[in-house]
Design a protein around this motif. Structure first.
Motif, mmCIF file in Angstrom:
data_model
loop_
_atom_site.group_PDB
_atom_site.id
_atom_site.type_symbol
_atom_site.label_atom_id
_atom_site.label_comp_id
_atom_site.label_asym_id
_atom_site.label_seq_id
_atom_site.Cartn_x
_atom_site.Cartn_y
_atom_site.Cartn_z
ATOM 1 N N ASN A 112 42.985 42.379 70.472
ATOM 2 C CA ASN A 112 42.884 41.704 69.470
ATOM 3 C C ASN A 112 43.846 40.917 68.779
ATOM 4 O OD1 ASN A 112 44.615 43.714 68.851
ATOM 5 N ND2 ASN A 112 43.753 44.254 66.842
ATOM 6 N N LYS A 113 44.977 40.666 69.714
ATOM 7 C CA LYS A 113 46.122 39.687 69.419
ATOM 8 C C LYS A 113 46.507 39.148 70.488
ATOM 9 C CE LYS A 113 47.833 42.665 65.407
ATOM 10 N NZ LYS A 113 49.055 43.459 65.113
ATOM 11 N N SER A 114 47.242 38.091 70.460
ATOM 12 C CA SER A 114 47.672 37.378 71.766
ATOM 13 C C SER A 114 49.049 37.779 71.872
ATOM 14 C CB SER A 114 47.955 35.758 71.254
ATOM 15 O OG SER A 114 48.648 35.473 70.338
ATOM 16 N N GLU A 121 62.281 60.364 75.716
ATOM 17 C CA GLU A 121 60.979 60.400 76.106
ATOM 18 C C GLU A 121 60.438 58.813 76.248
ATOM 19 O OE1 GLU A 121 59.302 63.205 76.583
ATOM 20 O OE2 GLU A 121 60.037 64.831 75.192
ATOM 21 N N ALA A 122 59.210 58.803 77.136
ATOM 22 C CA ALA A 122 58.576 57.692 77.461
ATOM 23 C C ALA A 122 57.828 57.444 76.017
ATOM 24 C CB ALA A 122 57.707 57.633 78.634
ATOM 25 N N ILE A 123 58.008 56.582 74.984
ATOM 26 C CA ILE A 123 57.508 56.136 73.857
ATOM 27 C C ILE A 123 56.718 54.909 73.871
ATOM 28 C CG2 ILE A 123 57.854 55.975 71.183
ATOM 29 C CD1 ILE A 123 58.526 58.948 72.546
ATOM 30 N N VAL A 124 55.586 54.875 73.251
ATOM 31 C CA VAL A 124 54.922 53.748 73.083
ATOM 32 C C VAL A 124 54.353 53.630 71.776
ATOM 33 C CG1 VAL A 124 52.629 52.218 73.683
ATOM 34 C CG2 VAL A 124 54.029 53.543 75.447
ATOM 35 N N VAL A 125 54.383 52.678 70.826
ATOM 36 C CA VAL A 125 53.865 52.338 69.526
ATOM 37 C C VAL A 125 52.564 51.615 69.668
ATOM 38 C CG1 VAL A 125 54.036 51.715 67.318
ATOM 39 C CG2 VAL A 125 55.873 52.902 68.257
ATOM 40 N N VAL A 126 51.449 51.962 69.335
ATOM 41 C CA VAL A 126 50.117 51.266 69.602
ATOM 42 C C VAL A 126 49.619 51.106 68.084
ATOM 43 C CG1 VAL A 126 49.562 52.251 71.765
ATOM 44 C CG2 VAL A 126 48.644 53.508 69.767
ATOM 45 N N ASP A 127 48.851 49.818 68.191
ATOM 46 C CA ASP A 127 47.802 49.678 66.886
ATOM 47 C C ASP A 127 46.585 50.281 67.137
ATOM 48 O OD1 ASP A 127 46.098 48.117 68.608
ATOM 49 O OD2 ASP A 127 46.800 46.218 67.765
ATOM 50 N N SER A 128 45.694 50.211 66.110
ATOM 51 C CA SER A 128 44.480 51.000 66.054
ATOM 52 C C SER A 128 43.482 50.632 66.957
ATOM 53 C CB SER A 128 43.802 50.742 64.554
ATOM 54 O OG SER A 128 43.379 49.394 64.381
ATOM 55 N N ASN A 129 43.729 49.676 67.987
ATOM 56 C CA ASN A 129 42.729 49.222 69.077
ATOM 57 C C ASN A 129 43.611 49.831 70.497
ATOM 58 O OD1 ASN A 129 40.809 47.990 67.875
ATOM 59 N ND2 ASN A 129 41.854 46.007 67.660
ATOM 60 N N THR A 187 46.736 48.726 71.608
ATOM 61 C CA THR A 187 47.611 47.389 71.995
ATOM 62 C C THR A 187 48.871 48.058 71.640
ATOM 63 O OG1 THR A 187 45.725 46.009 71.253
ATOM 64 C CG2 THR A 187 47.925 45.110 72.054
ATOM 65 N N MET A 188 49.584 47.759 72.531
ATOM 66 C CA MET A 188 51.146 48.303 72.728
ATOM 67 C C MET A 188 51.795 47.205 71.836
ATOM 68 S SD MET A 188 51.832 50.114 76.373
ATOM 69 C CE MET A 188 50.682 49.156 77.519
ATOM 70 N N GLU A 189 52.548 47.742 70.751
ATOM 71 C CA GLU A 189 53.456 47.145 69.942
ATOM 72 C C GLU A 189 55.094 47.216 70.066
ATOM 73 O OE1 GLU A 189 51.815 44.973 68.179
ATOM 74 O OE2 GLU A 189 49.948 45.712 67.388
ATOM 75 N N MET A 190 55.289 48.636 70.515
ATOM 76 C CA MET A 190 56.572 48.575 70.971
ATOM 77 C C MET A 190 56.556 49.461 72.125
ATOM 78 S SD MET A 190 58.629 49.639 67.382
ATOM 79 C CE MET A 190 58.277 48.569 65.882
ATOM 80 N N VAL A 191 57.620 49.605 73.020
ATOM 81 C CA VAL A 191 57.674 50.183 74.002
ATOM 82 C C VAL A 191 59.297 50.394 74.336
ATOM 83 C CG1 VAL A 191 57.293 50.475 76.730
ATOM 84 C CG2 VAL A 191 55.869 49.136 75.209
ATOM 85 N N ASN A 192 59.658 51.685 74.643
ATOM 86 C CA ASN A 192 60.974 52.090 74.847
ATOM 87 C C ASN A 192 61.329 51.778 76.481
ATOM 88 O OD1 ASN A 192 59.959 54.496 75.705
ATOM 89 N ND2 ASN A 192 61.304 55.822 74.549
ATOM 90 N N SER A 240 51.975 42.847 75.891
ATOM 91 C CA SER A 240 50.725 42.152 76.057
ATOM 92 C C SER A 240 49.477 42.993 76.450
ATOM 93 C CB SER A 240 50.719 40.893 76.750
ATOM 94 O OG SER A 240 50.903 41.085 78.092
ATOM 95 N N GLU A 241 49.751 44.186 76.651
ATOM 96 C CA GLU A 241 48.783 45.016 77.416
ATOM 97 C C GLU A 241 48.098 46.181 76.279
ATOM 98 O OE1 GLU A 241 47.506 45.430 80.271
ATOM 99 O OE2 GLU A 241 48.675 43.841 81.614
ATOM 100 N N ASN A 242 47.022 46.804 76.867
ATOM 101 C CA ASN A 242 46.434 47.830 76.074
ATOM 102 C C ASN A 242 46.641 49.044 76.742
ATOM 103 O OD1 ASN A 242 44.296 49.736 75.168
ATOM 104 N ND2 ASN A 242 43.740 48.097 73.566
ATOM 105 N N LEU A 243 47.205 50.289 76.085
ATOM 106 C CA LEU A 243 47.795 51.283 76.639
ATOM 107 C C LEU A 243 46.351 51.860 77.486
ATOM 108 C CD1 LEU A 243 49.382 53.813 77.256
ATOM 109 C CD2 LEU A 243 48.485 54.583 74.959
#
Length: 322
Positions: A9-11, A36-44, A46-51, A67-70
């Motif tokens: 839903n985002k470019s 730890e392996a941490i991913v912050v995603v939005d409601s869809n 889609t990854m917003e932050m990655v460590n 630019s990827e979806n989990l």
């Protein structure tokens, strides 16, 4: 109605802008320091932050992951796991509580593209950390090493150390499961019990080291004689072995027993003690549950045991079956 989580839903540009917005925040610093392996995603999803740990786990750089979806990494053709993740995000959004961890198979985007087992925990983030966006905190724990260690321990717990065959515990568990399966399918189930004739005398004459070599060699021959992967050979007792043959009729089981006996007849004491040519012989009992002949597992085993001792009482070095 929510759009598909597999759609973006985002470019890429907006993701990079969002990351730049957060890069100086306490959240971004926090996930980079967590071991730890941490991913912050939005409601869809889609990854917003990655460590860095998540980048290594997923096999792409942090910029590429933004630019990827989990869910694109989840290996599940049925889509059930993706739906479960959607439900977890919904629960986290509505209740602001952590969801129970669940296991998924993820495909690494490295050159090997190998699948790994990962445990995912999803929780919502406070509004002060997620700004005006609904963001969710995902912890990814690699279970590959843990599962490999568990499988190794399980094999060790189910294996007879000397012969490499299944032990008595594994034999009992497998016979129970195959009894249930074959009974429900109306398929025959055969059991072969094998006893080395005069093995105590062999041990007394040649020693326990030679006896152990004999048991190990017999275990190897039994393993090579198994007709398919569904069969199981086990060390049933000291010098006694057992074979489980699912979907195997009585005539087929008898033919297999004859073949195994022929292979074992090629062994002699000289394989273990250079100064002797004394032949090794075995007695065998073969029982098959066909047409509900036996009421339960115990009666099937008792029948095979009775036939084994019948073979021994008739002079040994023979097979008895009904």
């Amino acid at each position: 109605m929510r759009t598909s989580m597999l759609s973006k839903n985002k470019s890429t540009t907006s993701h990079l802008e969002l990351f730049n917005f957060y890069k100086d925040s306490s959240l971004a610093r926090m996930i980079n320091f967590i071991n730890e392996a941490i991913v912050v995603v939005d409601s869809n999803g889609t990854m917003e932050m990655v460590n860095t740990n998540a980048s290594s786990l997923l096999g792409l750089s942090r910029d590429e992951l933004l630019s990827e979806n989990l869910l694109n990494f989840i290996n599940d053709e049925t889509g059930q796991i993706q739906s479960h993740v959607i439900q977890c995000l919904d629960n986290a959004a509505q209740n602001a509580l952590e969801t129970p961890p669940f296991e998924v198979s993820l495909t690494q985007r490295s050159q090997s593209h190998r699948d790994i087992s990962v445990e995912i925990s999803v929780s919502s983030l406070p509004e002060e950390l997620s700004s005006s966006n609904s963001l969710f905190f995902c912890i990814l724990r690699d279970l590959t090493l843990h599962k490999a260690e568990y499988a190794a321990l399980k094999r060790k717990a189910e294996t007879d150390f000397l012969t490499g065959l299944a032990n008595r515990h594994k034999f009992s568990d497998y016979l129970s499961s195959q009894w249930t399966k074959c009974s429900s399918e109306g398929s025959p189930l055969s059991v072969i019990l094998i006893d080395i004739d005069h093995f105590k005398a062999f041990n007394d004459e040649y020693g326990h080291i030679a006896g152990d070599r004999c048991l190990k060699r017999i275990g190897e021959l039994l393993s090579l004689s198994m007709p398919n992967r569904d069969t199981l050979a086990a060390r049933y007792g000291g010098e006694e072995f057992a074979i489980i043959l699912p979907n195997c009729a009585s005539q087929t089981a008898q033919l297999l027993a004859i073949r195994i006996k022929r292979h074992l007849a090629q062994l002699s004491a000289r394989h273990f003690v250079l100064a002797s040519n004394k032949k090794l012989t075995v007695s065998m009992g073969v029982a098959t549950n066909e047409n509900q002949r036996y009421e339960n597992i115990t009666s099937l085993l008792q029948a095979a045991d009775t036939l084994l001792y019948q073979a021994k009482s008739r002079g040994r070095d023979q097979i008895c079956f009904l």
